[in-house]
Write a protein that holds these residues in place. Sequence first.
Motif, short mmCIF file in Angstrom:
data_model
loop_
_atom_site.label_atom_id
_atom_site.label_comp_id
_atom_site.label_asym_id
_atom_site.label_seq_id
_atom_site.Cartn_x
_atom_site.Cartn_y
_atom_site.Cartn_z
N THR A 5 69.38 50.64 84.72
CA THR A 5 70.03 50.68 83.42
C THR A 5 71.78 50.04 83.92
O THR A 5 71.90 49.23 83.37
N SER A 44 64.95 56.76 74.60
CA SER A 44 65.83 57.22 75.73
C SER A 44 67.23 56.65 75.39
O SER A 44 67.31 55.79 74.56
N TYR A 45 68.17 57.28 76.27
CA TYR A 45 69.45 56.61 76.55
C TYR A 45 69.21 55.35 76.86
O TYR A 45 70.16 54.49 76.52
N ASP A 47 67.16 53.09 76.34
CA ASP A 47 66.46 52.19 75.54
C ASP A 47 67.51 51.91 74.60
O ASP A 47 67.50 50.70 74.11
N PHE A 48 68.55 53.01 74.09
CA PHE A 48 69.53 52.71 73.30
C PHE A 48 70.69 51.66 73.78
O PHE A 48 70.80 50.76 73.54
N PHE A 49 70.90 51.98 75.01
CA PHE A 49 71.96 51.30 75.86
C PHE A 49 71.38 49.84 76.10
O PHE A 49 72.40 49.10 75.62
N TYR A 52 70.74 48.10 72.08
CA TYR A 52 71.40 48.11 70.82
C TYR A 52 73.02 48.14 71.42
O TYR A 52 73.71 47.61 70.77
N LEU A 53 73.36 48.92 72.31
CA LEU A 53 74.84 49.15 72.92
C LEU A 53 75.17 47.66 73.54
O LEU A 53 76.28 47.25 72.96
N PHE A 61 68.81 55.73 63.04
CA PHE A 61 67.91 56.72 63.61
C PHE A 61 67.53 57.62 62.43
O PHE A 61 68.28 57.99 61.41
N TYR A 160 73.15 59.68 72.94
CA TYR A 160 73.22 58.13 72.89
C TYR A 160 74.67 57.60 72.73
O TYR A 160 75.11 56.52 73.04
N TRP A 202 79.62 55.83 64.71
CA TRP A 202 78.44 56.31 64.20
C TRP A 202 78.57 57.03 63.12
O TRP A 202 79.52 57.77 62.94
N PHE A 266 73.83 53.51 63.75
CA PHE A 266 74.97 52.90 64.77
C PHE A 266 75.77 51.82 64.39
O PHE A 266 74.94 50.70 63.89
#
Length: 427
Positions: A5, A44-45, A47-49, A52-53, A61, A160, A202, A266
């Motif tokens: 990541t 997972s973190y 996945d979000f990172f 989306y981030l 969510f 997240y 958020w 988010f």
Amino acid sequence: MDRETRAFAESHFRRLRGRPAGGAGGAGATPGRVDFIESPDSFSYADFFKGYLLPNVPCVFSSSFTEGWGSRRRWVTPDGKPAFEHLLRNYGDVVVPVANCGVQEYNSNPKEHMLLRDYISYWEDYIQGGYSSPRGCLYLKDWHLCRDASAEDVFTLPVYFSSDWLNEYWDALDVDDYRFIYMGPAGTWSPFHADIFRSFSWSVNICGRKKWFFFPPGQEEALRDCHGGLPYDVTSPALLDSRLYPTRKHCSPPLELTQEAGEMVFVPSGWHHQVHNLEDTISINHNWVNGCNLANMWHFLQQELRAVQQEVSQWRDTMPDWDHHCQVIMRSCSGINFEEFYHFLKIIAERRLLLLAKEMGPGDMEGSAGSGLGPQQAAFDVSRIAEVLASVVAHPDFQRVDASVFSLQPAELLQQLEEVVAATASL
């Protein structure tokens, strides 16, 4: 954060080459929908990172992510309404900020302060009056519950959003935070805006429902009126007047979202938005900054300083310490100036350097107990701070800031960071 990541993120920022992150493919593009994340077990973190981030796009969510929160059990009645009795018993004597949604003050609403028990009394009368009151439509906004009260089991910070430099910095100073409670009756709303410092945010509905209108970065420019001002209310029929809003036709329709009870939204960096409470609603909201939107924050601060300099340009040659006064005015208007931004970077950098010094032993770089998101995250953070700090140090207006009071000179900190970036590149 794991090694893969981190590599993905560093590749992403190399492609940007110092430009602030946009979102949704850049200005003028609006995604067709907001993704809905159903299950914590399969998200997972990383996945979000990655999803989306870094791309800087919104998502929502499901309520499954917050079902264990104490506030969802205690602050809500069995029929899904605000639990006024519990709030009065625990927080009735707390002073809270309250905005009047019916009064426009520039592009915001005037605020007053009152005891929470007085606000709840107003709220109950408002409901009994058919959602009307001669006092107007009052909205409790920006209540610093974590700062102002010994909080009960209210919420658990989702992983997240745990790389949160803004609150980490203010917690280290022990003077402020960017963690807020909002609550108000149906019809309360927040006017069109982008979040402070171009932070992420958020928002979780503890009870009630919200309607969101999102515009990706750049879209707001087409919404400016003939005087250059942004709208107060993007749902107003006045925006249809092409003489008042001559470029409105170039703006894509907003991305709309209805947020249900328990759901978590988010909000990406730099996305302008407007939010309406469709029911009696309580929400928890955090603003946060990290390595993914640090360049956006720095870009925003440069824009803010230029705006101040333009406003007081006529006194440039006659006002002693004109540059210093611009920084003072900027801090008064924006909440931060170049000096404090450097202090912010320094505090976060020193904490990351300390973590890496402790945990750079063999086999430790994937993270260890007690290190939050782990040394890979710390190494990524150091690389982001180094890139932005290099831009800060080179900026002519920062070079005019009196650095003699700094405990660590910016150039020295930058050298330390660049050495660590080089040392951790292959880890």
